[in-house]
Design an enzyme around this catalytic site. Structure first.
Site, PDB file in Angstrom:
ATOM      1  N   LYS A 115       0.812  -1.223   0.000  1.00  0.00           N
ATOM      2  CA  LYS A 115       0.000   0.000   0.000  1.00  0.00           C
ATOM      3  C   LYS A 115       0.841   1.268   0.000  1.00  0.00           C
ATOM      4  O   LYS A 115       0.377   2.308  -0.453  1.00  0.00           O
ATOM      5  CB  LYS A 115      -0.967  -0.017   1.182  1.00  0.00           C
ATOM      6  CG  LYS A 115      -2.050  -1.067   0.998  1.00  0.00           C
ATOM      7  CD  LYS A 115      -3.119  -1.012   2.050  1.00  0.00           C
ATOM      8  CE  LYS A 115      -4.146  -2.100   1.727  1.00  0.00           C
ATOM      9  NZ  LYS A 115      -5.142  -2.266   2.744  1.00  0.00           N
ATOM     10  N   GLU A 199      -1.677   6.482   8.275  1.00  0.00           N
ATOM     11  CA  GLU A 199      -2.260   7.511   7.416  1.00  0.00           C
ATOM     12  C   GLU A 199      -3.364   8.232   8.154  1.00  0.00           C
ATOM     13  O   GLU A 199      -3.882   7.745   9.158  1.00  0.00           O
ATOM     14  CB  GLU A 199      -2.716   6.949   6.058  1.00  0.00           C
ATOM     15  CG  GLU A 199      -3.944   6.104   6.064  1.00  0.00           C
ATOM     16  CD  GLU A 199      -4.308   5.520   4.684  1.00  0.00           C
ATOM     17  OE1 GLU A 199      -3.479   5.476   3.761  1.00  0.00           O
ATOM     18  OE2 GLU A 199      -5.460   5.078   4.567  1.00  0.00           O
ATOM     19  N   ARG A 291      -7.419  -7.480  -8.975  1.00  0.00           N
ATOM     20  CA  ARG A 291      -8.108  -8.765  -9.163  1.00  0.00           C
ATOM     21  C   ARG A 291      -9.592  -8.512  -9.349  1.00  0.00           C
ATOM     22  O   ARG A 291     -10.054  -7.385  -9.219  1.00  0.00           O
ATOM     23  CB  ARG A 291      -7.928  -9.615  -7.910  1.00  0.00           C
ATOM     24  CG  ARG A 291      -8.428  -8.858  -6.673  1.00  0.00           C
ATOM     25  CD  ARG A 291      -8.425  -9.690  -5.421  1.00  0.00           C
ATOM     26  NE  ARG A 291      -8.566  -8.870  -4.236  1.00  0.00           N
ATOM     27  CZ  ARG A 291      -9.716  -8.468  -3.703  1.00  0.00           C
ATOM     28  NH1 ARG A 291     -10.855  -8.796  -4.285  1.00  0.00           N
ATOM     29  NH2 ARG A 291      -9.752  -7.737  -2.616  1.00  0.00           N
TER      30      ARG A 291
HETATM   31  P1  ADP Z   1      -8.282  -3.645   2.670  1.00  0.00           P
HETATM   32  O1  ADP Z   1      -7.088  -3.866   1.800  1.00  0.00           O
HETATM   33  O2  ADP Z   1      -8.298  -4.494   3.867  1.00  0.00           O
HETATM   34  O3  ADP Z   1      -9.539  -3.641   1.880  1.00  0.00           O
HETATM   35  P2  ADP Z   1      -8.460  -0.744   2.742  1.00  0.00           P
HETATM   36  O4  ADP Z   1      -7.251   0.117   2.732  1.00  0.00           O
HETATM   37  O5  ADP Z   1      -9.210  -0.858   1.476  1.00  0.00           O
HETATM   38  O6  ADP Z   1      -8.055  -2.183   3.266  1.00  0.00           O
HETATM   39  O7  ADP Z   1      -9.450  -0.265   3.893  1.00  0.00           O
HETATM   40  C1  ADP Z   1     -10.587  -1.003   4.243  1.00  0.00           C
HETATM   41  C2  ADP Z   1     -11.622  -0.095   4.891  1.00  0.00           C
HETATM   42  O8  ADP Z   1     -11.067   0.535   6.045  1.00  0.00           O
HETATM   43  C3  ADP Z   1     -12.095   1.052   4.022  1.00  0.00           C
HETATM   44  O9  ADP Z   1     -13.160   0.676   3.181  1.00  0.00           O
HETATM   45  C4  ADP Z   1     -12.504   2.089   5.039  1.00  0.00           C
HETATM   46  O10 ADP Z   1     -13.790   1.844   5.540  1.00  0.00           O
HETATM   47  C5  ADP Z   1     -11.506   1.867   6.153  1.00  0.00           C
HETATM   48  N1  ADP Z   1     -10.346   2.771   5.986  1.00  0.00           N
HETATM   49  C6  ADP Z   1      -9.144   2.456   5.486  1.00  0.00           C
HETATM   50  N2  ADP Z   1      -8.303   3.508   5.491  1.00  0.00           N
HETATM   51  C7  ADP Z   1      -8.994   4.545   6.024  1.00  0.00           C
HETATM   52  C8  ADP Z   1      -8.701   5.914   6.313  1.00  0.00           C
HETATM   53  N3  ADP Z   1      -7.490   6.439   6.051  1.00  0.00           N
HETATM   54  N4  ADP Z   1      -9.658   6.684   6.871  1.00  0.00           N
HETATM   55  C9  ADP Z   1     -10.871   6.162   7.142  1.00  0.00           C
HETATM   56  N5  ADP Z   1     -11.225   4.896   6.882  1.00  0.00           N
HETATM   57  C10 ADP Z   1     -10.308   4.077   6.334  1.00  0.00           C
HETATM   58  P1  ADP Z   2     -13.341  -7.158  -2.069  1.00  0.00           P
HETATM   59  O1  ADP Z   2     -12.060  -6.384  -1.871  1.00  0.00           O
HETATM   60  O2  ADP Z   2     -13.420  -7.952  -3.313  1.00  0.00           O
HETATM   61  O3  ADP Z   2     -14.509  -6.329  -1.801  1.00  0.00           O
HETATM   62  P2  ADP Z   2     -12.733  -8.467   0.410  1.00  0.00           P
HETATM   63  O4  ADP Z   2     -11.815  -7.367   0.816  1.00  0.00           O
HETATM   64  O5  ADP Z   2     -13.884  -8.775   1.305  1.00  0.00           O
HETATM   65  O6  ADP Z   2     -13.360  -8.270  -0.997  1.00  0.00           O
HETATM   66  O7  ADP Z   2     -11.864  -9.759   0.169  1.00  0.00           O
HETATM   67  C1  ADP Z   2     -12.411 -10.884  -0.452  1.00  0.00           C
HETATM   68  C2  ADP Z   2     -11.780 -12.112   0.096  1.00  0.00           C
HETATM   69  O8  ADP Z   2     -10.392 -12.082  -0.114  1.00  0.00           O
HETATM   70  C3  ADP Z   2     -11.969 -12.303   1.591  1.00  0.00           C
HETATM   71  O9  ADP Z   2     -12.097 -13.677   1.841  1.00  0.00           O
HETATM   72  C4  ADP Z   2     -10.689 -11.756   2.164  1.00  0.00           C
HETATM   73  O10 ADP Z   2     -10.437 -12.330   3.420  1.00  0.00           O
HETATM   74  C5  ADP Z   2      -9.691 -12.180   1.122  1.00  0.00           C
HETATM   75  N1  ADP Z   2      -8.536 -11.290   1.027  1.00  0.00           N
HETATM   76  C6  ADP Z   2      -8.525 -10.044   0.500  1.00  0.00           C
HETATM   77  N2  ADP Z   2      -7.292  -9.528   0.546  1.00  0.00           N
HETATM   78  C7  ADP Z   2      -6.489 -10.457   1.105  1.00  0.00           C
HETATM   79  C8  ADP Z   2      -5.084 -10.514   1.414  1.00  0.00           C
HETATM   80  N3  ADP Z   2      -4.242  -9.514   1.162  1.00  0.00           N
HETATM   81  N4  ADP Z   2      -4.619 -11.648   1.987  1.00  0.00           N
HETATM   82  C9  ADP Z   2      -5.443 -12.654   2.254  1.00  0.00           C
HETATM   83  N5  ADP Z   2      -6.755 -12.668   1.977  1.00  0.00           N
HETATM   84  C10 ADP Z   2      -7.279 -11.589   1.412  1.00  0.00           C
END
Ligand code: ADP
Ligand code: ADP
Ligand code: MG
Length: 472
Positions: A115, A199, A291
């Site tokens: 990230k 962040e 993906r």
């Molecule tokens: P992941 O890779 O687990 O999906 P993300 O970076 O997309 O992680 O963050 C997942 C969720 O966490 C976001 O949809 C949001 O709701 C919350 N989030 C992440 N970063 C921030 C931020 N800087 N400020 C507020 N909410 C955040």
């Molecule tokens: P999307 O980003 O497609 O909305 P999710 O964040 O809910 O979906 O992730 C979909 C699936 O992939 C979940 O089972 C989640 O646990 C898995 N997953 C997503 N990112 C990772 C990661 N970096 N490592 C392991 N599992 C992951």
């Protein structure tokens, strides 16, 4: 065109990919662990191969999986989501063995999977990014110093995170000091790397993400946005396309921004650029998922584009058959992640036998399920057992259709999130179309729905009534 695809995944997404293969005349190959021998994807694929007894490791061994792809005569591999889908090693091994990887280049996966690197690439491309660190934190002292510069609240996040894990909000220095070790430990356990970064926390943001699609010839398009603000603990529950919260001008803006982001990294295949939208209507890049995404169904529903088939065509080296202006969206689509969990008991997973499953139907209803009547949900995997996607021309209409379809759906034997979603659909704030990522947390009342009487109590009451009638 690709002829035979190994699907390196399980569950509903494996079934989804089998369906795309079938319509394109492509042979599909499923893999399964011992725990998954009765799984639906195994029954649906043209061929299937056991990849061992370990319920999880089988789906995580890139070398074994690609060996199997070669041995079974596949010319391509689809990684689905989760598991190895964002692991650059799988894409590299595929390339080495002459298997088309259905996704972007390994280098792009690697860069976007980190990230911090992703943030840097976006800053270079002129995409707005939330203020934060430009390297993984050395120690808690560095976190403390940076937090003072950025200003509270801040987020501690796993550098290689995903699936909503390894993320914690810190409202004060005390919380930061308390959470630091936890996030490091979560990151190490969940992602194999203890790296974390900091962040700015955008307070009560909306999660707006854009589906993009790009071929090998530099044609990059967006398929509009999805609103994934209805989340619990940073994990999405309900996803909507298009967002009911954006103006047409914002929609155009964010679409172009996502295309620029994808072009900046020479992105190929389908991907998602995730943004946060703050209360001042400012968009910030959050991350890119390299993906197919769980909620791609809502985008397919409003645009008519089959994203999985497009992924396969792109990996086959075919150019996109349309231009940006050819992509239109119509009405609203809403997806519900039907999880085998008990909302009234802290969303505890509820694994076990599905004694009865009935898929809802009727106009504007799509189900992507990994279950059937009699299926036993194994305890080793994700609790999501189905996705229900509904469509209607209007926002009010899609809510009513969702309600009708959720009521129509029958899943007996395990607890599910269905009754909780019905409560959300009945909530005035949700219905107004204005909500942010704090919705679930700020409406604990919605979880206290009436479940009616458990069947065993009903059966006892009937038995008592019969006994009374018989004068016993
Ligand atoms: P992941 O890779 O687990 O999906 P993300 O970076 O997309 O992680 O963050 C997942 C969720 O966490 C976001 O949809 C949001 O709701 C919350 N989030 C992440 N970063 C921030 C931020 N800087 N400020 C507020 N909410 C955040
Ligand atoms: P999307 O980003 O497609 O909305 P999710 O964040 O809910 O979906 O992730 C979909 C699936 O992939 C979940 O089972 C989640 O646990 C898995 N997953 C997503 N990112 C990772 C990661 N970096 N490592 C392991 N599992 C992951
Ligand atoms: Mg995300």
């Amino acid at each position: 065109m690709i002829k035979k695809i190994l699907i390196a995944n399980r569950g509903e997404i494996a079934v989804r990919i089998v369906r795309a293969c079938s319509e394109l005349g492509i042979t599909s190959v499923a893999i399964y662990t011992d725990a998954d021998r009765h799984a639906l994807h195994v029954k649906k694929a043209d061929e299937s191969y056991n990849i061992g007894s370990d319920p999880v490791q089988g789906y995580l061994n890139a070398h074994n999986i690609v060996n199997l792809a070669v041995a079974s005569g596949c010319d391509a591999l689809h990684p689905g989501y989760g598991f190895l889908s964002e692991n650059p090693v799988l894409a590299e091994v595929c390339a080495r063995r002459g298997i088309h990887f259905i996704g972007p280049d390994a280098n792009v996966i690697r860069m976007m999977g980190d990230k911090i690197e992703a943030r840097k690439a976006m800053i270079r491309a002129g995409i707005p990014v939330v203020p934060g660190s430009d390297h993984s934190l050395a120690d808690v002292e560095e976190a403390r110093q940076l937090a003072n510069v950025i200003g509270y609240p801040v987020m501690l996040k796993a550098t290689n995170g995903g699936g909503g894990r390894g993320i914690r909000r810190c409202d004060s220095e005390t919380e930061l000091l308390k959470n630091y070790d936890r996030v490091v430990s979560e990151a190490g356990k969940a992602f194999g790397k203890p790296d974390i970064f900091i962040e700015k926390c955008v307070v009560n943001p909306r999660h707006i993400e854009v589906q993009i699609i790009a071929d090998k010839f530099g044609n990059t398009l967006h398929l509009f946005e999805r609103d994934c603000s209805i989340q619990r603990r940073n994990q999405k529950l309900i996803e909507i396309a298009p967002s009911p919260q954006l103006t047409e001008a914002q929609r155009q803006y964010i679409g172009k921004l996502a295309v620029n982001a994808a072009r900046a990294v020479n992105y190929e295949n389908a991907g998602t650029v995730e943004f946060l939208l703050d209360s001042d209507n400012q968009f910030y890049f959050m991350e890119m998922n390299t993906r197919l995404q769980v909620e791609h169904t809502v985008t397919e529903t409003i645009t008519g584009v089959d994203i999985v088939q497009e992924q396969i065509r792109i990996a086959s080296g075919m150019p996109l058959q349309y231009k940006q202006d050819d992509i239109q969206h119509r009405g609203f689509a809403m997806e519900f992640r039907i999880n085998a969990e008990d909302p009234q008991n802290g969303f505890l997973p509820s694994f076990g036998r599905i004694t009865r499953y009935y898929a809802p139907g009727g106009p504007g209803v799509r189900t992507d399920a990994a279950m059937y009547s009699g299926y036993v949900i194994p305890p080793y995997y994700d609790s999501m057992c189905a996705k229900l996607t509904v469509w209607n021309l209007t926002w009010e209409g899609v809510i009513e259709r969702g309600r009708r379809a959720l009521n129509d759906m029958v899943v007996f034997g395990v607890k599910t999130t269905i009754p909780y979603y019905l409560e959300i659909l009945g909530n005035d704030e949700f219905r107004s179309g204005q909500f942010d990522t704090s919705f679930v947390e700020t409406h604990p009342d919605l979880i206290n729905y009436d479940t009616g009487k458990p069947p065993e109590i009903l059966a006892a009451a009937i038995a008592a009534a019969i006994a009374a009638h018989n004068g016993l």
